[in-house]
Scaffold this motif. Structure first.
Motif, PDB file in Angstrom:
ATOM      1  N   MET B  56       0.954  -1.158   0.029  1.00  0.00           N
ATOM      2  CA  MET B  56      -0.006   0.002   0.234  1.00  0.00           C
ATOM      3  C   MET B  56       0.672   1.389  -0.004  1.00  0.00           C
ATOM      4  O   MET B  56       0.496   2.354  -0.718  1.00  0.00           O
ATOM      5  CB  MET B  56      -0.790   0.005   1.103  1.00  0.00           C
ATOM      6  N   PHE B  57       1.758   1.224   0.427  1.00  0.00           N
ATOM      7  CA  PHE B  57       2.890   2.267   0.556  1.00  0.00           C
ATOM      8  C   PHE B  57       3.408   2.833  -0.779  1.00  0.00           C
ATOM      9  O   PHE B  57       3.217   3.809  -1.313  1.00  0.00           O
ATOM     10  CB  PHE B  57       4.039   2.191   1.684  1.00  0.00           C
ATOM     11  N   GLY B  59       2.137   1.634  -3.299  1.00  0.00           N
ATOM     12  CA  GLY B  59       0.725   1.637  -3.976  1.00  0.00           C
ATOM     13  C   GLY B  59       0.433   3.093  -4.348  1.00  0.00           C
ATOM     14  O   GLY B  59       0.116   3.649  -5.289  1.00  0.00           O
ATOM     15  N   GLY B  60       0.540   3.761  -3.172  1.00  0.00           N
ATOM     16  CA  GLY B  60       0.232   5.407  -3.337  1.00  0.00           C
ATOM     17  C   GLY B  60       1.095   5.923  -4.501  1.00  0.00           C
ATOM     18  O   GLY B  60       0.567   6.718  -5.377  1.00  0.00           O
ATOM     19  N   MET B  61       2.311   5.602  -4.557  1.00  0.00           N
ATOM     20  CA  MET B  61       3.036   6.254  -5.619  1.00  0.00           C
ATOM     21  C   MET B  61       2.629   5.807  -6.832  1.00  0.00           C
ATOM     22  O   MET B  61       2.761   6.489  -8.072  1.00  0.00           O
ATOM     23  CB  MET B  61       4.508   5.979  -5.188  1.00  0.00           C
ATOM     24  N   PHE B  62       2.452   4.436  -6.982  1.00  0.00           N
ATOM     25  CA  PHE B  62       2.132   3.999  -8.062  1.00  0.00           C
ATOM     26  C   PHE B  62       0.988   4.575  -8.875  1.00  0.00           C
ATOM     27  O   PHE B  62       0.684   4.908 -10.075  1.00  0.00           O
ATOM     28  CB  PHE B  62       2.095   2.472  -7.968  1.00  0.00           C
ATOM     29  N   PHE B  63       0.134   4.775  -7.887  1.00  0.00           N
ATOM     30  CA  PHE B  63      -1.202   5.463  -8.309  1.00  0.00           C
ATOM     31  C   PHE B  63      -0.788   6.895  -8.957  1.00  0.00           C
ATOM     32  O   PHE B  63      -1.604   7.306 -10.006  1.00  0.00           O
ATOM     33  CB  PHE B  63      -2.335   5.547  -7.214  1.00  0.00           C
ATOM     34  N   ALA B  64       0.032   7.739  -8.304  1.00  0.00           N
ATOM     35  CA  ALA B  64       0.233   8.920  -8.538  1.00  0.00           C
ATOM     36  C   ALA B  64       0.945   8.858 -10.257  1.00  0.00           C
ATOM     37  O   ALA B  64       0.240   9.681 -11.001  1.00  0.00           O
ATOM     38  CB  ALA B  64       1.138   9.683  -7.721  1.00  0.00           C
ATOM     39  N   LEU B  66       0.518   6.616 -12.295  1.00  0.00           N
ATOM     40  CA  LEU B  66      -0.638   6.216 -13.397  1.00  0.00           C
ATOM     41  C   LEU B  66      -1.256   7.323 -13.831  1.00  0.00           C
ATOM     42  O   LEU B  66      -1.617   7.477 -14.906  1.00  0.00           O
ATOM     43  CB  LEU B  66      -1.466   5.080 -12.657  1.00  0.00           C
ATOM     44  N   LEU B  67      -1.763   8.136 -12.775  1.00  0.00           N
ATOM     45  CA  LEU B  67      -2.739   9.473 -13.098  1.00  0.00           C
ATOM     46  C   LEU B  67      -1.757  10.325 -14.078  1.00  0.00           C
ATOM     47  O   LEU B  67      -2.222  10.867 -15.000  1.00  0.00           O
ATOM     48  CB  LEU B  67      -2.817  10.131 -11.694  1.00  0.00           C
ATOM     49  N   PHE B 244       8.208  -3.868 -11.479  1.00  0.00           N
ATOM     50  CA  PHE B 244       7.397  -3.096 -12.151  1.00  0.00           C
ATOM     51  C   PHE B 244       7.852  -1.642 -12.307  1.00  0.00           C
ATOM     52  O   PHE B 244       7.383  -0.935 -13.465  1.00  0.00           O
ATOM     53  CB  PHE B 244       6.009  -2.774 -10.932  1.00  0.00           C
ATOM     54  N   LEU B 248       7.611   0.349 -16.190  1.00  0.00           N
ATOM     55  CA  LEU B 248       6.821   1.523 -15.965  1.00  0.00           C
ATOM     56  C   LEU B 248       7.558   2.733 -16.435  1.00  0.00           C
ATOM     57  O   LEU B 248       7.206   3.821 -16.867  1.00  0.00           O
ATOM     58  CB  LEU B 248       6.019   1.573 -14.760  1.00  0.00           C
TER      59      LEU B 248
END
Ligand code: HEA
Ligand code: HEA
Ligand code: CUA
Ligand SMILES: [Cu+2]
Lengths: 113, 258, 347, 560
Positions: B56-57, B59-64, B66-67, B244, B248
Motif C-alpha cells: 500500500m505504501f 501503491g500510493g506512488m504507483f497510483f500517482a 498512473l494518473l 514493475f 513503467l
C-alpha cells in the motif's frame, strides 16, 4: 489433556497451517531462468510498436514475473490458505485504491457537472 | 454443548499423534509460543502483513504515477526516453540474480548448510550493491543533465532536443514548453519511486550484513531459519517493486519514432 | 415538500424566526429543507426506537424484577428486519440526496453568469458588465444566477447558507454553482474551506435585489469597461492577435464562434468548448491541439492572472464574428491598451 | 430449581468483595524498577504504558479544546490571533485523532486483553509491541516539538496546496509525527492479526472468540492496509514542501485532489479504526450486565468485518463538493449508505441483548447506554452527510463538527471509558468509587449533549467550521456549547482523579467482580505476567453464563 498439539503444522486440514515445503535449487534455477527471459522479452517488446498494447504487454509480463517470484521465491505456492488470502488482500486493496480513484479522474471528463 | 466438547476432544485426538518425536526445543524458542512451528508461522505471517503495508505504501506512488502518466503522456514519453534502457535492463537482471541467491540462501539454511548459506548471502549482498552502484551512475547522469526536480531543473533539452550528428534528425520529438514543464513531474516520480526502492535496498543490505555475521556464527543452520526466510520475503518484495518500476519508468513508448 | 404549502410556510417561518433555522431565500432552499426534515425525522424515529428498546428493556428486565436471565441465541427474522429496514431508508435517502444534488448543481440554461475569484482571503465577483465587487455580490431576485468560480491559490469554498448552496472554489479549475434568490435582502457569504490564517475573515454579503434595483446598481457601479472589453485589450496587448487574427493565413485558429462548438483535436478526440476549455487552451495549449494546427501556441501560465483569464474567456465567448478581432488588430497598434493586466494581483 | 430451567435461565449475583484479597504476585509487582517497565515485553505492562501516554495526550488535546471553546465564547476574535486559533484546532485534531483516539482502545485495552481473551501468554511479537509504544512516543514528541517550535496550522486534514505551498509553519515536523505514529498503529494492528490467527488456545475457535476480539481484528485490518497510504501521502507532502515539484500544485500541473484521495483512503477507514474497538467494548459490557449472551453473535461479529471491508470503499464522501466527478460522487454516496447498515445491525443487536436479561446498572453499563444513544445520533447524522444534496449545505460547517464529536466523543470516548471502568478491576486489582463514577458518567453525558447539540443547529444555520470569529447571531448557541464543554471537562477530569485514587485506596476487586464470562475474568486480578498458570482449553462458547453459573454452583457445593 496435553496442550502442545493444537498448533500443529502437519494438520493440513486446517486452512491456517501448511507443511513446510523446501524448494530445491533446481526449481529455483528454472524460476531464475524464467525471470531473465521475461526481462529480455519486456525489453524486446518495448521496441516493437504495438500501440496501446505496449504498456499492457509490459505490465502483463511484469505481473507474470511478480507472480512467479511470489509463488516460488516467496514460497506462497506451498503456504497455507491464510497466507494466500493475505497476499491477495494486499493486491485487492491496492486495486481498490487505483480503480476507484481512477474512476473519479476518468469520469470527470464525461460531463460538465 | 455436549457435542462441542466432544468435537473439541476429537480434534485434539487427531492432532496429537506423532508430533512429539520431532519436537526439538531451540534456544530461539520464545516462551509465549507453544511450539516452534507456531512461532515460525507467526513470524512469516507477520512478515507478510508487513509486506502488505509495503504494497500500500508503494501503491500510493504507483497510483500517482498512473494518473500523471495519463495526463502528461508526451512528457512522460520524452523523459522516459532519457533513461538508459541498457542500464535499467542490466539492473533488472542484477536484482533478479540477487533474489535468486537469496532464494538459494533460504534453501541452504533449510537444509542446514552453513558454508553455502554464507556464500549465498554474500552473493546476494554483492548483487544488491551492484544494483545500487548502477543506480548511482544513473542518478549522477540526471544530476549532470539537470534532471533532478527542484530549483535547478532544466527543461531546455526537451524543448530543443539535440540533433543526432549522423542522421541529422532530432533524437526525439520536441515538446511544447507547457508540456516540457511536466517532465519535472515524471522525474519527481522517478526519483521518489526509485529512491524509495533504493532506500529499501539499503536497509536490506544493512540487515544482510547482520545476517551474514550471524550465519557465520552458525545461528541459522540448526533448524532456526525464520530470520533468513523472513528477510528473504522482504528482499523478494523489493525485487518485485523493481520488476514493475522498470517497465513503467524506462519503457514508455520506446520504439523508434514513426 | 409534500406537506401543504401553508403548513410549510408556517413551519419554516416559525423556525427561522426562532433564530434556530436559516432563512429560505432561494428556490432550492425548500427542497433542501424538505430532505433535512425527512432526515431529522429519521433520526428522531431511530433514536426514539433505540431509546424505547434500551430504556424499556432496562425497566422491564432490571435485576430486581427479572432476576433470572433467559438465554437467547438470536433471531434471523429480527436480523433481517433491522438490516432491510435501515437499508431501505438509507437508499431512499441516497436517491433523494442525489436528486437534490442535481437540482443544486445543474444550472438552468437561461441563467446569467457572474464570475467569482477566490484568493487568500477575499472574494472578488466580476459581473459581465465589468462591475467588480470585493466580498460582496449583488444579484437580482427571481432570476437564475450562475457563478463561475476559480481560486487563485488554495481551495476555498463559496457558501451562502440562506440559499443552501455551496461549492468548492478550486485552484486551476472552474467550478460552477447556481441559485435563484427569492427574497430581497442581504445574506452571508462564507468561505467554508479552511484556507489559511484569515479563513474566518473571508466572508461577505450577497445582496439580493429586485430586477429594477439590480439594473440601477449595475448602472451605478460600472467601471465603464465590460469584462469582454477588458479581455479585448488584453487580447491585443498579449499579442494573441499575432496568430488569432481571423484571417485564412493566420497561424492560429479563428476564435469567432468557437465557444460552445465542438472541436476536433489532432488525436481525433472531440471536445466541447466551454469556459474551462478556453482557459485551459490558453494555459496548456499543447495538451489539446486543434486538428490542422501546429502546437506552436506558447503557454501563458504564470503570465495572466485569473481575472485576466476571465476577461479573455469572456472576450472569446463574445466573439460571434471576426468583426471584433479586426477592430482589436487596430487597437493593438495604438498605445491606448495598457500592458498591465487588469486586476493582476500585486504580491 | 429444576435442571431444565438452569440450562436456559441464569441467576448470577455479584460476589462479596470483602472476602477478596490481592494476589501476592502479579504482573505489576513481578519486577521492579523503571527499566523493567521501559524494556518490558509484557503486553499488560505495555498496555499500561500506553494508557498513561494516551491519557496525557488526551488532556493536552482537551486543553486545546478548552481554548477553542473559550475563543468561541464571543463572536469577536478577541482571545487569540487567528493563526493561533488555527494552530489550536490543528493541534487539537492531530493529538486527539492520532495520539489519542486511534490508539485508545486497541493499544490499551486491546493490548491488555486480547492475548488473555484468546488464552495466550502474550502477543505474537512482544518486542514489536514495545517498539510500537516507542514509535508512538516519538510521534508524540514530534507533535509536541511542532507545538513548542511554533505550531502548525494546516488542520488535521493537511489540505494541499495550502499545506504544501502556502504555509510556513512546522508542517514537516507534524508530518513526521504522524508518519511515525502511523507506524506505531501499523505494528499494533499487525501484532493483533498475527496473535488472533496464530495464538488462540486449544478449542478457541473463531466463533468462540469474544466480540471484543472480533472488532479489534477488524480494526487491525484497517490499520495494516490503510495507514501506509497515509504515510506515503504525508511523505509526498513533505517532499513537495522541500523541493516543490508540483505533484499537488495545480500551477505546475499537479492535482491537489490526488492528495485528498490518498489522505481519505486512510482517514475514512481510520474513523472505523476509531469506532470498531469501542464497539467491541460495548458488546462485552452489555452482555455482562444483562447476564445474557450477545444477541445474534455472528451478526455482530460479521458486521465488524463488513464495516472494515466496506470502509475502504467510501472515502470520497469527504470530497463530495471538492471537485470529484459527479459520477463518482454518486457511487461513493451509495456505498456510504451501505456501510452505515452494519452499524445499525450492531445497535439493534445490543438493544435486544437486554431483552429478558437481568440488568444491573454499574458504571460501565451507564457509559454503554450513553454510547448507544450518542452513537445513534452521530451515526444517523453521518447519513445526512452521505446524502449528496444535503452534504452541499452541511459540509464544512459545525454540523460536521457535531457529527464527528458525536461518534468520536459520544461514541468512542464513552466506549473507552466504559471499557476502562469495566476492566479497571482486572488491570489494577482494585475498585473505584461507584457513586463517583456514576456521577461523572452522568455529568459527561449532560455536558456532552450541551456542548455538541447546539453545534448541529449552528451547522444548519451555516456557521463554518475552523472559524475564529463568527457573525454575532450565532453567539447564544456558542455560549451554550462552551458552557457544555466546561461541564464535559469536569466529567472527564473526575475519572482521572478517582481512578488514580483507587490505585492505592480502592477496594480489592477480586478475580471476577462483575461475574463476567470472559477468559480474562477467570484468572486472578491483576493477572500474572504469564497470564495463565496452565494453557486453558476452551470447550464452550463466549458469553456462556450458564456455564459460569454451574461453576459457581460447584464452588458453593465444594465449600459447603
Ligand atoms: C469514529 C468516527 C466516525 C464514525 C464511526 C463515522 C461514521 C460515519 N460517518 Fe463520519 N466523520 C468522522 C468520523 C466518523 N464518522 C469525522 C472525523 C469526519 C470529519 C473529518 C473532517 O473533515 O475533519 C466525518 C465526516 C463524515 C462525512 C464527510 C462530510 C463532509 O466533509 O462533507 C460523511 C459523509 O458521508 C460522514 C458519514 C458517515 C457515515 C455515513 C457514518 C456511518 O458509519 C454511521 C453508521 C451509524 C449509524 C447509521 C447509526 C446506527 C443506526 C441505527 C441505530 C439505525 C437507526 C434506525 C433507523 C434508520 C430507523 N462522516
Ligand atoms: C478524539 C477526538 C476528539 C475529542 C475527544 C474531541 C473533544 C472535544 N472537541 Fe474536538 N475535534 C476533533 C476531535 C476530537 N475532539 C477533531 C478531529 C477536530 C477537527 C480539527 C480540525 O478541524 O482540523 C475537532 C475540532 C473541534 C472543534 C471545531 C474547531 C473549529 O472547527 O474551529 C471544536 C469546537 O467546539 C471542538 C471541541 C471539542 C470539545 C469541547 C471537546 C471535549 O470533548 C473535550 C473535553 C475534554 C476536556 C475539556 C479536557 C478536560 C481536562 C481539562 C479541562 C484539564 C485542562 C488541562 C490544562 C488546562 C493543562 N473540537
Ligand atoms: Cu477561503 Cu477559507
Ligand atoms: Cu468518512
Amino acid at each position: 489433556m496435553s496442550e502442545h498439539h493444537y498448533h500443529d503444522a502437519s494438520n493440513v486440514v486446517n486452512p491456517e497451517h501448511a507443511e513446510h515445503h523446501i524448494v530445491t535449487p533446481l526449481q529455483y534455477s528454472y524460476v531464475y531462468g524464467g525471470l531473465i527471459i521475461g526481462t529480455i522479452i519486456t525489453v524486446l517488446a518495448a521496441d516493437i510498436n504495438l500501440g496501446v498494447f505496449n504498456p499492457i504487454v509490459a505490465l502483463a509480463i511484469a505481473c507474470t514475473k511478480a507472480v512467479i517470484v511470489i509463488l516460488f521465491f516467496m514460497h506462497v505456492k506451498y503456504q497455507s490458505n491464510l497466507i494466500k488470502v493475505t497476499v491477495g488482500a494486499g493486491f485487492f486493496t491496492f486495486i481498490v485504491l487505483v480503480t476507484m480513484s481512477l474512476v473519479d479522474y476518468m469520469s470527470r471528463a464525461w460531463g460538465l457537472w | 454443548m455436549a457435542n462441542t466438547i466432544a468435537a473439541a476432544h476429537e480434534h485434539e485426538a487427531t492432532a496429537s499423534h506423532g508430533h512429539d518425536d520431532h519436537h526439538v526445543s531451540l534456544p530461539q524458542h520464545r516462551h509465549h509460543f507453544e511450539t516452534q512451528e507456531q512461532q515460525r508461522e507467526a513470524g512469516s505471517f507477520g512478515m507478510w502483513l508487513f509486506l502488505l503495508t509495503e504494497i500500500m505504501f508503494f501503491g500510493g506512488m504507483f497510483f500517482a504515477y498512473l494518473l500523471y502518466r495519463n495526463w502528461y503522456y508526451d512528457a512522460f514519453v520524452t523523459s522516459s526516453n532519457q533513461l538508459s534502457v541498457p542500464l535499467g535492463a542490466v539492473n533488472t537482471v542484477i536484482l533478479i540474480s540477487s533474489g535468486f541467491f537469496m532464494a538459494l540462501a533460504v534453501w541452504a539454511a533449510e537444509v542446514r548448510k552453513k558454508k553455502q548459506l554464507v556464500r549465498y548471502l554474500i552473493l546476494t549482498t554483492i548483487f544488491g550493491l551492484a544494483f545500487l552502484g548502477v543506480k548511482t551512475v544513473e542518478y549522477k547522469e540526471k544530476w549532470e543533465k539537470h534532471h533532478i526536480p527542484g530549483a535547478s531543473f532544466d527543461v531546455h533539452e526537451f524543448i530543443n532536443p539535440a540533433i543526432d550528428a549522423k542522421t541529422g534528425k532530432a533524437e526525439q520529438r520536441p515538446l511544447a514548453p507547457d508540456m516540457a514543464q511536466k517532465t519535472q513531474v515524471f522525474f519527481f516520480l522517478y526519483f521518489a519511486m526509485t529512491g524509495m526502492h533504493a532506500l529499501h535496498m539499503i536497509i536490506g543490505l544493512g540487515l544482510l550484513g547482520w545476517l551474514i555475521y550471524r550465519a557465520q556464527r552458525g545461528d541459522f543452520t540448526d533448524g532456526y531459519v525464520a530470520p533468513i526466510e523472513n528477510f528473504g520475503l522482504y528482499w523478494h518484495f523489493v525485487d518485485i517493486v523493481w520488476l514493475f518500476l522498470f517497465p513503467l519508468l524506462y519503457l514508455i513508448n520506446r520504439h523508434p519514432l514513426q | 415538500m409534500h406537506i401543504s404549502p401553508v403548513m410549510w410556510q408556517f413551519l419554516t417561518k416559525w423556525l427561522a424566526n426562532s433564530a434556530l433555522f436559516p432563512r429560505e431565500a432561494s428556490t432550492v432552499a425548500p427542497w433542501a429543507d424538505a430532505l433535512y426534515f425527512f432526515l431529522v425525522g429519521m433520526t428522531v424515529v431511530g433514536l426514539v426506537l433505540v431509546g424505547i428498546l434500551v430504556i424499556g428493556f432496562s425497566i422491564r428486565y432490571r435485576k430486581s424484577v427479572h432476576p433470572v436471565a433467559t438465554q437467547i441465541e438470536g433471531s434471523t427474522l429480527l436480523e433481517a428486519t433491522w438490516t432491510i429496514i435501515p437499508l431501505a431508508i438509507f437508499l431512499v435517502t441516497f436517491v433523494w440526496g442525489a436528486l437534490l444534488y442535481f437540482r443544486i448543481y445543474n444550472p438552468p440554461a437561461n441563467s446569467m453568469n457572474i464570475y467569482v475569484v477566490g484568493k487568500q482571503w477575499m472574494w472578488k465577483a466580476e459581473h459581465p458588465g465589468g462591475q467588480h465587487e470585493i466580498n460582496a455580490l449583488h444579484v437580482p431576485i427571481g432570476r437564475p444566477v450562475q457563478l463561475t468560480m476559480i481560486s487563485q491559490d488554495v481551495f476555498h469554498s463559496f457558501s451562502i447558507p440562506d440559499f443552501r448552496v455551496k461549492r468548492e472554489v478550486i485552484p486551476g479549475r472552474y467550478s460552477t454553482v447556481w441559485f435563484e434568490a427569492t427574497d430581497a435582502g442581504t445574506y452571508h457569504i462564507f468561505c467554508t474551506q479552511y484556507c489559511g490564517t484569515k479563513h474566518s475573515g473571508m466572508i461577505g454579503e450577497v445582496t439580493a435585489m429586485t430586477q429594477e434595483d439590480y439594473d440601477k446598481w449595475t448602472q451605478e457601479s460600472t467601471s465603464g469597461m465590460s469584462l469582454a472589453q477588458n479581455g479585448e485589450r488584453l487580447f491585443a496587448s498579449m499579442e494573441c492577435t499575432a496568430c488569432h487574427n481571423g484571417t485564412a493565413t493566420a497561424r492560429g485558429p479563428n476564435l469567432a464562434g468557437v465557444y460552445g462548438s465542438k472541436l476536433t483535436l489532432t488525436n481525433g478526440q472531440q471536445v466541447l468548448v466551454t469556459d474551462g476549455y478556453l482557459r485551459d487552451a490558453i494555459l496548456n495549449p499543447s495538451q489539446h491541439v486543434t486538428a490542422g494546427f501546429a502546437p506552436i501556441m506558447p503557454t501563458y501560465q504564470g503570465q495572466i492572472s485569473e481575472d485576466g483569464l476571465i476577461d479573455l474567456v469572456e472576450y472569446i465567448k463574445s466573439l460571434n464574428s471576426n468583426y471584433r478581432v479586426q477592430q482589436t488588430l487596430g487597437t493593438s497598434q495604438s498605445d491606448l491598451a495598457a500592458p498591465t493586466t487588469p486586476g493582476m494581483v500585486k504580491p | 430449581m429444576s435442571a431444565a430451567t438452569i440450562s436456559s435461565n441464569t441467576i448470577l449475583s455479584l460476589p462479596d468483595q470483602r472476602t477478596a484479597s490481592m494476589p501476592k504476585r502479579h504482573y505489576i509487582n513481578n519486577e521492579d524498577g523503571m527499566l523493567s517497565w521501559l524494556l518490558t515485553g509484557d503486553h499488560k505492562r505495555i498496555a499500561m504504558l500506553y494508557l498513561f501516554s494516551i491519557t496525557f495526550f488526551f488532556f493536552i488535546g482537551g486543553a486545546f479544546a478548552g481554548l477553542i471553546r473559550l475563543e468561541l465564547l464571543t463572536p469577536q476574535p478577541d482571545l487569540v490571533a487567528s493563526d493561533t486559533y488555527n494552530k489550536f484546532f490543528t493541534m487539537h485534531g492531530i493529538i486527539m485523532i492520532f495520539l489519542f483516539l486511534v490508539p485508545s482502545v486497541p493499544a490499551t485495552l486491546g493490548n491488555f486483553l486480547i492475548p488473555i481473551m484468546i488464552g495466550a501468554k502474550d502477543l505474537a511479537f512482544p518486542k514489536i509491541n514495545l517498539l510500537s509504544w516507542y514509535l508512538y512516543l516519538i510521534g508524540g514528541t514530534f507533535t509536541l516539538a511542532a507545538l513548542v517550535l511554533g505550531g502548525v496550522d494546516t488542520g488535521w486534514t493537511f489540505t494541499t496546496p495550502l499545506s504544501t505551498h502556502y504555509l510556513n509553519t512546522h508542517v514537516i515536523t507534524a508530518a513526521t509525527a504522524i508518519f511515525v505514529a502511523g507506524f506505531a498503529s501499523i505494528f499494533t494492528g499487525l501484532n493483533f492479526i498475527v496473535t488472533i490467527h496464530r495464538m488462540r488456545a486449544p478449542g478457541m475457535t473463531w466463533f468462540r472468540l469474544p466480540l471484543f476480539v472480533w472488532s479489534n481484528y477488524a480494526a487491525s485490518i484497517l490499520m495494516v492496509l490503510g495507514t501506509p497510504v497515509l504515510a506515503i501521502a504525508i511523505v509526498l507532502v513533505a517532499l513537495e514542501r522541500l523541493i516543490g515539484i508540483g505533484v499537488f500544485d495545480p500551477t505546475k500541473g499537479g492535482d491537489p485532489l490526488l492528495f485528498q484521495h490518498l489522505f481519505w483512503f486512510y482517514s475514512h477507514p481510520a474513523v472505523y479504526i476509531m469506532i470498531l474497538p469501542g464497539m467491541g467494548v460495548i458488546s462485552e459490557v452489555i452482555s455482562t450486565f444483562s447476564r445474557k449472551r450477545v444477541f445474534g453473535y455472528s451478526a455482530v461479529a460479521f458486521s465488524s468485518v463488513a464495516i472494515a471491508v466496506f470502509g475502504f470503499f467510501v472515502w470520497a464522501h469527504h470530497m463530495f463538493i471538492m471537485g470529484v466527478s459527479n459520477y463518482s460522487a454518486l457511487v461513493f454516496s451509495l456505498l456510504t449508505m451501505l456501510v452505515a447498515v452494519p452499524s445499525a445491525i450492531k445497535i439493534f443487536n445490543w438493544a435486544f441483548t437486554l431483552q429478558k436479561g437481568s440488568i444491573t446498572f454499574e458504571t460501565p453499563m451507564i457509559y454503554a447506554f450513553g454510547f448507544m444513544g450518542l452513537f445513534t445520533i452521530g451515526g444517523l447524522t453521518g447519513v445526512f452527510l452521505g446524502a449528496l444534496g444535503m452534504d452541499i449545505h452541511l459540509t464544512e460547517t459545525y454540523f460536521i463538527v457535531a457529527h464527528f464529536h458525536y461518534v468520536m466523543v459520544g461514541g468512542m470516548l464513552m466506549a473507552f471509558l466504559a471499557g476502562i471502568h469495566f476492566w479497571w478491576p482486572k488491570m489494577t486489582g482494585r475498585m473505584y468509587s461507584e457513586p463517583l463514577s456514576k456521577l461523572s458518567a452522568v455529568i459527561s453525558f449532560i455536558g456532552f449533549n450541551l456542548t455538541f447539540m447546539p453545534q448541529f443547529i449552528l451547522g444548519y444555520l451555516g456557521m463554518p467550521r475552523r472559524y475564529h470569529a463568527y457573525p454575532a447571531e450565532f453567539q447564544v448557541l456558542n455560549v451554550l456549547s462552551t458552557a457544555g464543554a466546561t461541564v464535559l471537562g469536569v466529567g472527564f477530569t473526575l475519572p482521572l482523579l478517582y481512578l488514580a485514587w483507587s490505585l492505592k485506596y480502592g477496594e480489592i476487586a477480586g478475580n471476577n467482580p462483575w461475574q463476567a464470562t470472559g477468559l480474562e475474568w477467570q484468572i486472578q486480578s491483576p493477572p500474572l505476567t504469564e497470564n495463565f498458570t496452565e494453557v486453558p482449553v476452551i470447550d464452550y462458547e463466549a458469553y456462556d453464563y450458564e456455564r459460569l453459573e454451574r461453576k459457581h454452583a460447584n464452588e458453593v457445593t465444594t465449600v459447603g
